[in-house]
Write a protein that holds these residues in place. Structure first.
Motif, short mmCIF file in Angstrom:
data_model
loop_
_atom_site.label_atom_id
_atom_site.label_comp_id
_atom_site.label_asym_id
_atom_site.label_seq_id
_atom_site.Cartn_x
_atom_site.Cartn_y
_atom_site.Cartn_z
N ALA A 170 0.75 -0.98 -0.10
CA ALA A 170 0.07 -0.08 -0.03
C ALA A 170 0.71 1.28 0.02
CB ALA A 170 -0.94 -0.07 1.14
N GLU A 171 1.91 1.23 0.74
CA GLU A 171 2.81 2.40 1.05
C GLU A 171 3.39 2.52 -0.41
OE1 GLU A 171 3.79 2.06 5.65
OE2 GLU A 171 5.33 1.35 4.10
N SER A 172 3.99 1.61 -0.90
CA SER A 172 4.53 1.98 -2.15
C SER A 172 3.75 2.31 -3.50
CB SER A 172 5.20 0.26 -2.56
OG SER A 172 5.99 0.48 -3.81
N LEU A 173 2.50 1.69 -3.46
CA LEU A 173 1.48 2.30 -4.51
C LEU A 173 1.16 3.74 -3.94
CD1 LEU A 173 -0.90 -0.82 -4.86
CD2 LEU A 173 0.29 0.53 -6.67
N ALA A 174 1.14 4.09 -2.80
CA ALA A 174 0.74 5.40 -2.40
C ALA A 174 2.05 6.54 -3.05
CB ALA A 174 0.66 5.69 -0.98
N ASP A 175 3.07 6.13 -2.85
CA ASP A 175 4.18 6.84 -3.67
C ASP A 175 4.00 7.03 -4.81
OD1 ASP A 175 4.96 7.20 -0.98
OD2 ASP A 175 6.88 5.86 -0.90
N TRP A 176 3.75 5.89 -5.65
CA TRP A 176 3.69 5.73 -6.98
C TRP A 176 2.53 6.56 -7.46
CZ3 TRP A 176 0.42 2.49 -10.18
CH2 TRP A 176 0.94 2.26 -11.43
N THR A 177 1.36 6.08 -6.92
CA THR A 177 0.34 7.01 -7.48
C THR A 177 0.47 8.63 -7.36
OG1 THR A 177 -1.28 5.29 -6.70
CG2 THR A 177 -2.13 7.38 -7.01
N ASN A 178 1.22 8.98 -6.48
CA ASN A 178 1.33 10.50 -6.24
C ASN A 178 2.23 10.92 -7.39
OD1 ASN A 178 -0.40 10.88 -4.06
ND2 ASN A 178 1.32 11.16 -2.53
N THR A 184 -5.80 8.12 -9.55
CA THR A 184 -6.95 8.26 -8.40
C THR A 184 -6.85 7.36 -7.17
OG1 THR A 184 -8.76 6.75 -9.30
CG2 THR A 184 -8.50 8.91 -10.11
N ALA A 185 -7.29 7.75 -6.01
CA ALA A 185 -7.30 6.83 -5.16
C ALA A 185 -7.82 5.40 -5.35
CB ALA A 185 -7.76 7.75 -3.75
N VAL A 186 -9.06 5.41 -5.96
CA VAL A 186 -9.67 4.28 -6.33
C VAL A 186 -8.99 3.47 -7.09
CG1 VAL A 186 -11.80 3.34 -7.49
CG2 VAL A 186 -11.97 5.39 -6.23
N GLN A 187 -8.46 3.63 -8.16
CA GLN A 187 -7.66 3.08 -8.90
C GLN A 187 -6.54 2.37 -8.10
OE1 GLN A 187 -6.11 5.84 -11.82
NE2 GLN A 187 -8.01 5.57 -13.29
N ALA A 188 -5.76 3.03 -7.21
CA ALA A 188 -4.71 2.61 -6.24
C ALA A 188 -5.42 1.45 -5.62
CB ALA A 188 -4.28 3.64 -5.66
N ALA A 189 -6.68 1.84 -4.95
CA ALA A 189 -7.18 0.89 -4.04
C ALA A 189 -7.58 -0.35 -4.70
CB ALA A 189 -8.29 1.52 -3.34
N ARG B 157 -0.56 -0.01 -17.40
CA ARG B 157 -0.54 0.73 -16.25
C ARG B 157 -0.92 -0.19 -14.76
NH1 ARG B 157 -1.55 5.75 -15.20
NH2 ARG B 157 0.02 6.24 -16.80
N GLU B 158 -1.83 -1.13 -15.09
CA GLU B 158 -2.07 -1.93 -14.15
C GLU B 158 -1.07 -3.04 -13.76
OE1 GLU B 158 -4.69 -1.99 -12.22
OE2 GLU B 158 -4.88 -4.00 -11.26
N THR B 159 -0.52 -3.36 -14.67
CA THR B 159 0.69 -4.48 -14.58
C THR B 159 1.80 -4.04 -13.98
OG1 THR B 159 0.33 -5.32 -16.82
CG2 THR B 159 2.20 -6.21 -15.67
N GLU B 160 2.05 -2.53 -14.16
CA GLU B 160 3.29 -1.85 -13.47
C GLU B 160 2.82 -1.75 -11.80
OE1 GLU B 160 4.38 1.83 -15.26
OE2 GLU B 160 6.19 2.07 -13.81
N GLY B 161 1.49 -1.28 -11.78
CA GLY B 161 0.94 -1.16 -10.46
C GLY B 161 1.33 -2.28 -9.59
N LEU B 162 0.80 -3.53 -10.12
CA LEU B 162 1.15 -4.82 -9.55
C LEU B 162 2.62 -4.87 -9.05
CD1 LEU B 162 -1.37 -6.88 -11.60
CD2 LEU B 162 -1.60 -6.08 -9.26
#
Lengths: 215, 215, 215, 215
Positions: A170-178, A184-189, B157-162
């Motif tokens: 989750a933390e990693s995705l938060a950084d990446w998303t930012n 969006t938050a929904v996509q990250a979630a 994008r999704e693959t990279e997110g994973l």
DNA sequence: TATGAATGAGGGTTCATTCAT
DNA sequence: AATGAATGAACCCTCATTCAT
């Protein structure tokens, strides 16, 4: 001289301004590189006033960490406080988490990076949040495992490890998303739930986790 | 420890000692709090020699980051360079990663925490490693998805997110593992593979991912 | 390694190289800003050799000053050593002076500026040249005055003051001439003689300038 | 001198004290050898205050140069601003010049020697004064030449050279005068006028000194 | 003759922090 | 409630100088 600044405002509001300034500068320059001069200037007050209210640079930093920690904790707790099934509670918490990190990127940086890199005293403050989130996820996993039809018995250490992994993801995705403007938050979630709940194995089999309706 | 400086040694060896000392002190006190005096003393040399060889505090830090980045990259690359099935290559890489973080906790801290919190110039140095590992995992996921019987088509994008999530989970587990005395790299790697490969959903159904024999 | 430099040359030549390098660097960066490293590198030798031959930075500077002072003194003395009438001896000396300053701009700078701005020990070295030149001019003026038809009797202090003024005019013209590409030593000498001799000539004729009353 | 720092004074006054101290120390030890510690101590303040007000050693030096340059320029300009005949204006300016150099020997040293020997940035600051004085004298000579009965036509380059010579003579006399306890500004000015005006006077009458043939 | 390795000493600069008002 | 004036302490960095070969 002395023009410009709006003077004489209630202490609480002044403190908030100072913390805002501190969080912003610490997030962007790093705690060590942040100078009290800069912070005071951005807050629109003189340095002695910062000391009068916040006491020292360390205390100021601690106050920042605590404020941001409390804000994040509050947001996630509120989202999770329902009596829903495990996956929906997780979804709610994760969404609240990414919403916070997206809306308070500087606060998130302070909490996630700065607090962990300037000595154990500050790290301890930030660890409280992680510990709470990890504990929540740990309980969630344990409960789910117990309630599953196959009723697997995971050792406590393993359960906690899985929780730690999830929090890290989750933390990693938060950084990446930012770093991605349109994200969006929904996509990250969603990505996190796909990864964590369904598992890559399931992903391969097409059994994608789906966002619960009405969340 | 062990007083009495050993004098007159070739430059390369001295430089290594300096980097060792710097990594240790920076990891433990933070880059900003680390003083060149401390580093020189731990390295068993005078400060001017550190400057003669490493040029400046910034350059010294950069050299530390690069050395640790190269070491980690080399270890993971070597482990992954085989023509195995996706899950086994992932396992090999993950195991190499946890082995490195366990054996070089200070180096790992420098890379993972210090390099990211003291300005973009250093962050960029450390990002290269993350980028490489993320790219590796991204390719792995994409390949596996394509080769899966159900042949799912994940958006890039999704693959990279994973992949980002997986790397984050690994980093988090690495930190956590280093705080637990008895924990081993194999355990950490197993937990991560359980989490990432089988997925929590599968875990619930009892379909645990298993370490490939003979790895 | 170690290629490039021509090794093993006689001491005298090595010393000359070192002084050349020192004069150039000191003239351009100033004595204080000139580092022994720079000088050694420009001379094409290692620093310890500079110390072996020249002993210390102060001694090196002193040696530079002495060498340039001797060169200038020698040039002017040679030009002046004849038994000509006063104005022709002055012309010869002045021309020799401007020729030296034009041909050795760095040496001139060291003598004229650097030696005078870094403590009395160095200033004393350079003062010897000025003193000699001033004395020469003083004698010249005194002689000329005595031999003039009006046989004016200038007080010693006044005579020396005139000499000091002439030397200062020469120095100033030397600096100025060196900033003008096309200017020649002959032109500078002519300007100075115009300025100085015609003026002195009038003095000799008793036409002294008088302070305006009521100023 | 007089121990016990007088504390708490307005910024402008403190700055003046600092510049006074800096000028004194720089004049006596040289810019490079002058330490900020020394300067601060002589000014009766702590080093950080010097930095707070003057910013850096370079800026402090520049401020010194500018202040002394402005003072000298102001003094000479004021003396010269009249509508007198050329020689009386020259006398007034020269007298003002020697008065300043006698009353501010340290300032004069900073301007004349230190500013010229520590890199072009400082030299440029000091050159402004010289340029102004040279221009003034140049105009004076040109005017006088035009108005002279013989109306000689001096080439611009030659006129400027004469001015440069005169300024150099003045500078040299200023230094010399400062080493002689009993000497006065009036004496120095008289000597210079004797040297320069009588000489220039002859030039105006067309009695130019000529280079001896066969020299 | 000549040099790579090494250092003591000190200088410029900055910063968190306090005093006096 | 608020600030201009001021400093102790420490840090980065450089330099002249020497040792061991």
């Amino acid at each position: 001289m002395g023009g410009g600044r709006t003077r004489r405002m209630p202490r609480a509001e002044r403190e908030r301004q100072m913390l805002d300034a501190a969080v912003q500068i610490i997030a962007r320059h790093g705690y060590a590189a942040a100078s009290m001069d800069e912070i005071a200037e951005l807050a629109g007050v003189s340095k002695p006033l910062v000391y009068l209210y916040l006491n020292s640079k360390d205390d100021l930093f601690t106050a920042c960490i605590r404020r941001e920690a409390a804000a994040l904790t509050r947001a996630v707790r509120a989202a999770v406080r329902s009596a829903l099934p495990a996956d929906r509670r997780l979804w709610a918490g994760v969404l609240a988490f990414f919403t916070y990190t997206a809306e308070h990127p500087d606060g998130w940086t302070v909490l996630h990076l700065q607090a962990r890199t300037h000595g154990p005293r500050f790290a301890a403050e930030a660890d409280a949040v992680r510990a709470e989130m990890t504990a929540f996820v740990t309980r969630l996993i344990a409960t789910a495992a117990r309630e599953s039809p196959h009723s697997r018995d995971l050792p406590a250490r393993e359960t906690e490890g899985l929780a730690v992994a999830l929090i890290g993801a989750a933390e990693s995705l938060a950084d990446w998303t930012n770093t991605i403007p349109a994200a969006t938050a929904v996509q990250a979630a969603t990505t996190l739930m796909n990864f964590a709940w369904s598992g890559l194995g399931d992903l391969m089999s097409g059994e994608q986790w789906t966002e619960p309706v009405g969340a």
